[in-house]
Design a protein around this motif. Sequence first.
Motif, PDB file in Angstrom:
ATOM      1  N   GLY A   7       0.819  -1.195   0.000  1.00 10.82           N
ATOM      2  CA  GLY A   7       0.000   0.000   0.000  1.00 10.82           C
ATOM      3  C   GLY A   7       0.854   1.247   0.000  1.00 10.82           C
ATOM      4  N   ARG A   8       1.877   1.245   0.847  1.00 11.75           N
ATOM      5  CA  ARG A   8       2.808   2.376   0.910  1.00 11.75           C
ATOM      6  C   ARG A   8       3.510   2.564  -0.426  1.00 11.75           C
ATOM      7  NH1 ARG A   8       8.264   2.868   1.608  1.00 11.75           N
ATOM      8  NH2 ARG A   8       9.045   4.684   2.736  1.00 11.75           N
ATOM      9  N   TYR A   9       3.952   1.455  -1.034  1.00 16.62           N
ATOM     10  CA  TYR A   9       4.661   1.506  -2.309  1.00 16.62           C
ATOM     11  C   TYR A   9       3.800   2.212  -3.373  1.00 16.62           C
ATOM     12  CZ  TYR A   9       6.225  -0.186  -6.872  1.00 16.62           C
ATOM     13  OH  TYR A   9       6.612  -0.267  -8.187  1.00 16.62           O
ATOM     14  N   TYR A  10       2.545   1.801  -3.488  1.00 17.76           N
ATOM     15  CA  TYR A  10       1.668   2.405  -4.492  1.00 17.76           C
ATOM     16  C   TYR A  10       1.297   3.843  -4.136  1.00 17.76           C
ATOM     17  CZ  TYR A  10       1.131  -1.861  -7.226  1.00 17.76           C
ATOM     18  OH  TYR A  10       1.373  -2.943  -8.025  1.00 17.76           O
ATOM     19  N   ALA A  11       1.134   4.125  -2.841  1.00 17.98           N
ATOM     20  CA  ALA A  11       0.817   5.496  -2.430  1.00 17.98           C
ATOM     21  C   ALA A  11       1.933   6.452  -2.831  1.00 17.98           C
ATOM     22  CB  ALA A  11       0.589   5.551  -0.922  1.00 17.98           C
ATOM     23  N   LEU A  12       3.176   6.056  -2.566  1.00 19.44           N
ATOM     24  CA  LEU A  12       4.307   6.930  -2.862  1.00 19.44           C
ATOM     25  C   LEU A  12       4.584   7.034  -4.359  1.00 19.44           C
ATOM     26  CD1 LEU A  12       6.767   6.099   0.055  1.00 19.44           C
ATOM     27  CD2 LEU A  12       4.984   7.827  -0.073  1.00 19.44           C
ATOM     28  N   ASN A  13       4.083   6.050  -5.123  1.00 18.04           N
ATOM     29  CA  ASN A  13       4.188   6.117  -6.577  1.00 18.04           C
ATOM     30  C   ASN A  13       2.940   6.731  -7.213  1.00 18.04           C
ATOM     31  OD1 ASN A  13       6.796   4.747  -7.692  1.00 18.04           O
ATOM     32  ND2 ASN A  13       6.145   3.463  -5.972  1.00 18.04           N
ATOM     33  N   GLN A  14       2.085   7.310  -6.349  1.00 17.40           N
ATOM     34  CA  GLN A  14       0.893   8.055  -6.760  1.00 17.40           C
ATOM     35  C   GLN A  14      -0.112   7.190  -7.517  1.00 17.40           C
ATOM     36  OE1 GLN A  14       1.536  12.175  -7.981  1.00 17.40           O
ATOM     37  NE2 GLN A  14       3.720  11.973  -7.551  1.00 17.40           N
ATOM     38  N   GLU A  15      -0.118   5.906  -7.234  1.00 16.50           N
ATOM     39  CA  GLU A  15      -1.157   5.005  -7.759  1.00 16.50           C
ATOM     40  C   GLU A  15      -2.129   4.760  -6.610  1.00 16.50           C
ATOM     41  OE1 GLU A  15       0.134   1.772 -10.448  1.00 16.50           O
ATOM     42  OE2 GLU A  15       2.174   2.456 -10.009  1.00 16.50           O
ATOM     43  N   PHE A  16      -2.917   5.777  -6.322  1.00 15.35           N
ATOM     44  CA  PHE A  16      -3.684   5.823  -5.083  1.00 15.35           C
ATOM     45  C   PHE A  16      -4.776   4.762  -5.004  1.00 15.35           C
ATOM     46  CE2 PHE A  16      -2.229  10.251  -5.925  1.00 15.35           C
ATOM     47  CZ  PHE A  16      -1.239  10.276  -4.944  1.00 15.35           C
ATOM     48  N   GLN A  17      -5.430   4.479  -6.115  1.00 14.56           N
ATOM     49  CA  GLN A  17      -6.501   3.483  -6.090  1.00 14.56           C
ATOM     50  C   GLN A  17      -5.931   2.095  -5.802  1.00 14.56           C
ATOM     51  OE1 GLN A  17      -9.765   4.238  -6.072  1.00 14.56           O
ATOM     52  NE2 GLN A  17      -9.960   2.083  -5.500  1.00 14.56           N
ATOM     53  N   LYS A  18      -4.802   1.775  -6.412  1.00 20.82           N
ATOM     54  CA  LYS A  18      -4.161   0.477  -6.146  1.00 20.82           C
ATOM     55  C   LYS A  18      -3.750   0.369  -4.685  1.00 20.82           C
ATOM     56  CE  LYS A  18      -2.223  -1.200 -10.508  1.00 20.82           C
ATOM     57  NZ  LYS A  18      -0.962  -1.573 -11.209  1.00 20.82           N
ATOM     58  N   ALA A  19      -3.211   1.472  -4.146  1.00 24.05           N
ATOM     59  CA  ALA A  19      -2.806   1.478  -2.744  1.00 24.05           C
ATOM     60  C   ALA A  19      -4.002   1.172  -1.853  1.00 24.05           C
ATOM     61  CB  ALA A  19      -2.204   2.821  -2.376  1.00 24.05           C
ATOM     62  N   LEU A  20      -5.132   1.809  -2.112  1.00 23.49           N
ATOM     63  CA  LEU A  20      -6.332   1.594  -1.297  1.00 23.49           C
ATOM     64  C   LEU A  20      -6.827   0.153  -1.400  1.00 23.49           C
ATOM     65  CD1 LEU A  20      -8.195   4.942  -2.043  1.00 23.49           C
ATOM     66  CD2 LEU A  20      -7.216   4.235   0.158  1.00 23.49           C
ATOM     67  N   GLU A  21      -6.650  -0.468  -2.573  1.00 27.21           N
ATOM     68  CA  GLU A  21      -7.056  -1.865  -2.734  1.00 27.21           C
ATOM     69  C   GLU A  21      -6.236  -2.777  -1.827  1.00 27.21           C
ATOM     70  OE1 GLU A  21      -6.681  -2.644  -6.905  1.00 27.21           O
ATOM     71  OE2 GLU A  21      -8.260  -1.209  -7.454  1.00 27.21           O
ATOM     72  N   TYR A  22      -4.936  -2.482  -1.704  1.00 25.56           N
ATOM     73  CA  TYR A  22      -4.100  -3.300  -0.816  1.00 25.56           C
ATOM     74  C   TYR A  22      -4.425  -3.031   0.641  1.00 25.56           C
ATOM     75  CZ  TYR A  22      -1.264  -5.442  -4.406  1.00 25.56           C
ATOM     76  OH  TYR A  22      -0.857  -6.228  -5.455  1.00 25.56           O
ATOM     77  N   TYR A  23      -4.666  -1.777   0.984  1.00 22.75           N
ATOM     78  CA  TYR A  23      -5.021  -1.474   2.366  1.00 22.75           C
ATOM     79  C   TYR A  23      -6.349  -2.125   2.746  1.00 22.75           C
ATOM     80  CZ  TYR A  23      -1.213   1.900   2.828  1.00 22.75           C
ATOM     81  OH  TYR A  23       0.021   2.486   2.915  1.00 22.75           O
ATOM     82  N   ALA A  24      -7.273  -2.212   1.793  1.00 24.66           N
ATOM     83  CA  ALA A  24      -8.575  -2.835   2.068  1.00 24.66           C
ATOM     84  C   ALA A  24      -8.403  -4.302   2.474  1.00 24.66           C
ATOM     85  CB  ALA A  24      -9.481  -2.728   0.853  1.00 24.66           C
ATOM     86  N   LYS A  25      -7.363  -4.948   1.950  1.00 25.91           N
ATOM     87  CA  LYS A  25      -7.110  -6.361   2.278  1.00 25.91           C
ATOM     88  C   LYS A  25      -6.627  -6.549   3.712  1.00 25.91           C
ATOM     89  CE  LYS A  25      -5.903  -7.456  -2.527  1.00 25.91           C
ATOM     90  NZ  LYS A  25      -4.829  -7.895  -3.457  1.00 25.91           N
ATOM     91  N   THR A  26      -6.206  -5.461   4.348  1.00 22.14           N
ATOM     92  CA  THR A  26      -5.729  -5.562   5.735  1.00 22.14           C
ATOM     93  C   THR A  26      -6.845  -5.263   6.734  1.00 22.14           C
ATOM     94  OG1 THR A  26      -5.090  -3.227   5.992  1.00 22.14           O
ATOM     95  CG2 THR A  26      -3.486  -4.701   4.972  1.00 22.14           C
TER      96      THR A  26
END
Length: 331
Positions: free
Chosen positions: A179-198
Amino acid sequence: ARAMIYWETRLNYPDESVLDSVLILSNQAIAINSKSSQAYQTRARYFQEIGENEKAIFDLQKANQLNPNDGMINWSLGRSLFDKKDYIFGLQLMDRAERLLRGDPAQFWFYHDLGIVHMELYDKEKALKQWDKMLALVPNHTTPLIFKSYVETPDVAQELLDKSLSLNKDNTTALIAFGRYYALNQEFQKALEYYAKTEGNTSLFVEWNLDKDANMGLCLWHNGQKQQGEQLIKKALEGYLNINQERTYFCDREIRLAAIHAFLGNKSEAYKWLNNSNWTNAALFDVQQDLWFSNINQEQEFKAIVNQAMLEKKEIRDEVSRLKAAGEWEL
């Protein structure tokens, strides 16, 4: 021995007074045998767990005097002194611990800790080398894969995180790292998808959960849900203010506070926390890649602070090299 049993089971019973039992039993053991290095070492672990590092160092120094050839004691004392800015002696003790621990199962986690130390010294090559030693001992272990991702280039980091999740798709720490990786790469929707899994899961260490809250907030804010995002960011801010830096496992509390204030536009607060940081753990890697600092990372003041921190870490590395070249390193 009973104190050690309580210590090793403390994480399984977070709501019970297991840590209190560690202290009581350690004190009893010391009263019975004041020359028991194990009793002092176990009590030191108790003090470390509650953030009383000065008391922990005192007990570890006593344990080391009683048993100078114990690898675990050398390791613990060296790491504690390093954290208190006694960098050279701390590193010398950890180097000695590595020699004493050869063949010991504890060597696996020693390499993990040593990787974090070299990461703090802004030595990517040596940090990666330690985590590769972990993988040589236990191939496909997810912990070194996740930690390597924090210092690697984005493409390599993605491969490492993909591999860690292929080994354990429910690994909360790996999901938060992704989630952090995608957030910092500005792929915010992907980041939220990974955070949702937690969702419903929490990491063992509180700062990973704070990292999740902060970066989820960042993603929501950039995705147009600014109010919800700001609420999570401020929740993370409060959490970082309330944790003890001496009890954090991976983050640099001051850098995370500086990052949030920078994002929120509180420049004076951001610079205050930057100037207060000891640049521990992954701080020097974080500060240069974090989207959080985009409001200030082109300012001369920011660059000067980061460059000074880099110089201080380089001076430590140079002193280690000098002592080794002069044959004055090994204890």
